[in-house]
Enzyme design. Structure first.
Site, PDB file in Angstrom:
ATOM      1  N   SER A 174     -29.231 -54.025 -13.791  1.00  0.00           N
ATOM      2  CA  SER A 174     -29.096 -53.707 -15.214  1.00  0.00           C
ATOM      3  C   SER A 174     -27.647 -53.628 -15.662  1.00  0.00           C
ATOM      4  O   SER A 174     -27.331 -52.967 -16.649  1.00  0.00           O
ATOM      5  CB  SER A 174     -29.819 -52.386 -15.514  1.00  0.00           C
ATOM      6  OG  SER A 174     -31.189 -52.479 -15.245  1.00  0.00           O
ATOM      7  N   HIS A 228     -29.504 -45.256  -8.724  1.00  0.00           N
ATOM      8  CA  HIS A 228     -30.641 -45.935  -9.347  1.00  0.00           C
ATOM      9  C   HIS A 228     -31.803 -44.965  -9.514  1.00  0.00           C
ATOM     10  O   HIS A 228     -32.880 -45.367  -9.987  1.00  0.00           O
ATOM     11  CB  HIS A 228     -31.115 -47.102  -8.471  1.00  0.00           C
ATOM     12  CG  HIS A 228     -30.226 -48.309  -8.491  1.00  0.00           C
ATOM     13  ND1 HIS A 228     -29.678 -48.810  -9.644  1.00  0.00           N
ATOM     14  CD2 HIS A 228     -29.820 -49.133  -7.487  1.00  0.00           C
ATOM     15  CE1 HIS A 228     -28.963 -49.900  -9.349  1.00  0.00           C
ATOM     16  NE2 HIS A 228     -29.031 -50.107  -8.053  1.00  0.00           N
ATOM     17  N   ARG A 239     -31.491 -52.290 -19.433  1.00  0.00           N
ATOM     18  CA  ARG A 239     -31.557 -53.741 -19.662  1.00  0.00           C
ATOM     19  C   ARG A 239     -33.012 -54.129 -19.946  1.00  0.00           C
ATOM     20  O   ARG A 239     -33.940 -53.504 -19.426  1.00  0.00           O
ATOM     21  CB  ARG A 239     -31.052 -54.493 -18.429  1.00  0.00           C
ATOM     22  CG  ARG A 239     -30.932 -56.004 -18.620  1.00  0.00           C
ATOM     23  CD  ARG A 239     -30.436 -56.677 -17.355  1.00  0.00           C
ATOM     24  NE  ARG A 239     -30.058 -58.062 -17.606  1.00  0.00           N
ATOM     25  CZ  ARG A 239     -29.633 -58.906 -16.655  1.00  0.00           C
ATOM     26  NH1 ARG A 239     -29.529 -58.487 -15.401  1.00  0.00           N
ATOM     27  NH2 ARG A 239     -29.306 -60.146 -16.960  1.00  0.00           N
ATOM     28  N   SER A 245     -14.366 -59.002 -17.981  1.00  0.00           N
ATOM     29  CA  SER A 245     -15.287 -60.083 -18.332  1.00  0.00           C
ATOM     30  C   SER A 245     -16.113 -60.443 -17.098  1.00  0.00           C
ATOM     31  O   SER A 245     -15.677 -60.275 -15.953  1.00  0.00           O
ATOM     32  CB  SER A 245     -14.511 -61.320 -18.799  1.00  0.00           C
ATOM     33  OG  SER A 245     -13.802 -61.911 -17.721  1.00  0.00           O
ATOM     34  N   PHE A 246     -17.320 -60.932 -17.309  1.00  0.00           N
ATOM     35  CA  PHE A 246     -18.220 -61.231 -16.197  1.00  0.00           C
ATOM     36  C   PHE A 246     -17.593 -62.217 -15.217  1.00  0.00           C
ATOM     37  O   PHE A 246     -17.620 -62.004 -14.000  1.00  0.00           O
ATOM     38  CB  PHE A 246     -19.539 -61.783 -16.730  1.00  0.00           C
ATOM     39  CG  PHE A 246     -20.569 -62.003 -15.657  1.00  0.00           C
ATOM     40  CD1 PHE A 246     -21.410 -60.990 -15.256  1.00  0.00           C
ATOM     41  CD2 PHE A 246     -20.688 -63.248 -15.039  1.00  0.00           C
ATOM     42  CE1 PHE A 246     -22.350 -61.190 -14.259  1.00  0.00           C
ATOM     43  CE2 PHE A 246     -21.616 -63.466 -14.038  1.00  0.00           C
ATOM     44  CZ  PHE A 246     -22.462 -62.432 -13.655  1.00  0.00           C
ATOM     45  N   ASP A 247     -16.999 -63.292 -15.734  1.00  0.00           N
ATOM     46  CA  ASP A 247     -16.418 -64.320 -14.865  1.00  0.00           C
ATOM     47  C   ASP A 247     -15.273 -63.755 -14.036  1.00  0.00           C
ATOM     48  O   ASP A 247     -15.121 -64.103 -12.850  1.00  0.00           O
ATOM     49  CB  ASP A 247     -15.939 -65.503 -15.693  1.00  0.00           C
ATOM     50  CG  ASP A 247     -17.086 -66.316 -16.262  1.00  0.00           C
ATOM     51  OD1 ASP A 247     -18.216 -66.183 -15.750  1.00  0.00           O
ATOM     52  OD2 ASP A 247     -16.852 -67.078 -17.228  1.00  0.00           O
TER      53      ASP A 247
END
Length: 298
Positions: free
Chosen positions: A57, A103, A125, A228-230
């Site tokens: 998530s 979690h 999510r 950023s994800f990348d």
């Protein structure tokens, strides 16, 4: 504690631990109950932050950006210490300000967190993307908890006999939602994965405000760029992405955390029939939920 291995008629196999009538990941420490007791009585500090998510998530994404904001650095922090899997004494010895993760469903978090003695960041999510991402993750790790096809996996995900941390996605989400509605003592910031994707900087500002740290706009813009994800996916390939705790699951403990990080990947993975089944089960399981939660599935 019972170690459960279930195989359906098509050979799909799932493994989890069962304790006090709940399901937990196979790697939850010991007999589970002792670990839960240690977590419940964990001695927190006023500047602690507990990140809470259901698997897949946005855990590592949010952890790293929130950690940058918390510490005032742009360093990649890798994988957070997870309360149900780690020796609690290791978390106890962490230097302040601490940020750790779970979690676990709401009933199993530290009692101090329930009493508002530390900050909680909770990320939700949409369940279709979470389910599909979790399937891909299980397909890539070593010693997977699940072996089989998407159909068998989906049946498990939609049931209560799943690789949970105290319950299925449905139980996890309902219990956290009920807690936020009923417990005024919670010091919690509720983030949605899809909102983060739509406007990351606005949510970075929210996190900074929630943590009550003084970070200027220039720094927070750098956090937006660095987190950023990348960029995080690239950083994860470095030594910082390694973890001794997870060596049995991935290359030097570097698990396949970063997939695509997009909204709507479920459309490429679920058949029409599977999606219709998902919708039916969702409607049934969530009909008694306190309040309403809407999701962006696109």
């Amino acid at each position: 504690m019972e170690l459960v291995e279930k195989t359906d008629d098509h050979g799909n196999t799932i493994i989890f631990k069962r304790c006090i009538g709940r399901t937990f990941g196979r790697d939850t420490r010991g007999n589970v109950k002792d670990q839960l007791d240690k977590i419940a009585s964990f001695q927190t500090r006023p500047d602690d932050v507990l990140l809470c998510t259901f698997p897949r998530s946005g855990t590592h994404w949010v952890y790293n950006m929130a950690r940058m904001i918390q510490t005032g650095t742009l360093q990649y922090s890798g994988t957070p210490e997870m309360m149900e899997y780690q020796d609690i004494s290791i978390i106890d010895r962490m230097g302040s300000p601490r940020m750790f993760h779970t979690h676990l469903s709401y009933p199993f978090i530290p009692k101090a967190a329930m009493e508002g003695q530390l900050k909680i960041i909770y990320v939700l999510r949409n369940p279709k993307d979470a389910a599909c991402s979790y399937f891909t993750f299980q397909s890539k790790i070593k010693n997977s908890y699940y072996s089989g096809n998407m159909e068998g996996y989906l049946d498990a995900f939609l049931s209560e006999e799943f690789i949970g941390s105290g319950g299925s996605w449905f139980t996890h989400t309902k219990e956290w939602n009920s807690a936020m509605a009923a417990n005024p003592d919670l010091n919690i910031s509720f983030l949605r994965f899809e909102d983060l994707k739509k406007d990351l900087y606005r949510n970075i500002l929210r996190i900074a405000d929630f943590l009550k740290v003084d970070r200027d706009e220039k720094f927070l813009k750098k956090v937006e760029e660095t987190a950023s994800f990348d960029n995080l996916k690239k950083e994860h390939t470095s030594i910082a992405g390694e973890s001794e705790l997870w060596k049995h699951l991935g290359d030097n403990g570097r698990m396949p955390i970063y997939k695509k990080g997009i909204v709507g990947e479920w459309k490429n993975m679920l058949t029409v029939a599977q999606n219709e089944k998902f919708d039916r089960v969702y409607k049934e399981k969530m009909r008694d939920m306190t309040g309403e939660i809407s999701f962006d599935y696109n």
